[in-house]
Design a protein around this motif. Structure first.
Motif, short mmCIF file in Angstrom:
data_model
loop_
_atom_site.label_atom_id
_atom_site.label_comp_id
_atom_site.label_asym_id
_atom_site.label_seq_id
_atom_site.Cartn_x
_atom_site.Cartn_y
_atom_site.Cartn_z
N GLU A 6 0.83 -1.20 0.00
CA GLU A 6 0.00 0.00 0.00
C GLU A 6 0.87 1.26 0.00
O GLU A 6 0.58 2.22 -0.69
N GLN A 9 2.29 1.84 -3.43
CA GLN A 9 1.25 2.38 -4.30
C GLN A 9 1.02 3.86 -4.02
O GLN A 9 0.84 4.66 -4.94
N LEU A 10 1.07 4.25 -2.75
CA LEU A 10 0.94 5.67 -2.39
C LEU A 10 2.09 6.48 -2.99
O LEU A 10 1.89 7.59 -3.47
N ASP A 13 1.49 6.80 -6.75
CA ASP A 13 0.43 7.78 -6.96
C ASP A 13 0.94 9.19 -6.74
O ASP A 13 0.59 10.11 -7.48
N TRP A 14 1.78 9.38 -5.72
CA TRP A 14 2.32 10.70 -5.43
C TRP A 14 3.22 11.17 -6.58
O TRP A 14 3.15 12.32 -6.99
N GLU A 16 3.00 10.32 -9.72
CA GLU A 16 2.13 10.67 -10.84
C GLU A 16 1.45 12.02 -10.64
O GLU A 16 1.32 12.80 -11.57
N ALA A 17 1.03 12.30 -9.43
CA ALA A 17 0.35 13.56 -9.14
C ALA A 17 1.30 14.76 -9.17
O ALA A 17 0.87 15.89 -9.39
N ARG A 58 9.20 7.91 -15.38
CA ARG A 58 7.83 8.39 -15.57
C ARG A 58 7.83 9.75 -16.26
O ARG A 58 7.00 10.01 -17.12
#
Length: 90
Positions: A6, A9-10, A13-14, A16-17, A58
Motif C-alpha cells: 500500500e 502504491q501511495l 500515486d504521489w 504521478e500527481a 515516468r
C-alpha cells in the motif's frame, strides 16, 4: 507485507500527481508520513528500482507521450517535465 504494498502504491500515486513539479524525496516522505530512508528502501526492495529512477522514467515517458500526441514544441515539453533545456531532454 500489505502495508508495504500500500505504501509503494501511495508513492507511485504521489509521483504521478507531482510529475511536473520539482519534487523531492523529502517532500514526498513528509506528505506520506514516513522517513525518506524508509520510503526509499521499501520502494527499492519491492520494485527493484530506485525511487529516483522511477520518477525520471515516468517523466520521460509522459514527455514522450506529449511529444507524440500534441503539437507542443519540444522545448516547452522539456521545461514542463523539469529538464533544463531541449538538449538535456534529447
Amino acid at each position: 507485507m500489505y502495508e508495504w504494498n500500500e505504501m509503494v502504491q501511495l508513492m507511485v500515486d504521489w509521483v504521478e500527481a507531482n510529475i511536473t513539479e520539482s519534487s523531492s524525496l523529502l517532500k514526498m516522505s513528509e506528505q506520506l508520513g514516513y522517513s525518506p530512508y524508509y520510503c526509499s528502501r521499501q520502494f527499492n526492495q519491492l520494485t527493484g528500482m530506485t525511487l529516483r529512477d522511477h520518477f525520471w522514467n515516468r517523466r520521460i515517458s509522459r514527455a514522450a507521450m506529449e511529444l507524440r500526441d500534441t503539437d507542443q514544441r519540444v522545448l516547452d515539453i522539456a521545461v514542463k517535465y523539469g529538464f533544463s533545456s531541449q538538449e538535456a531532454f534529447t
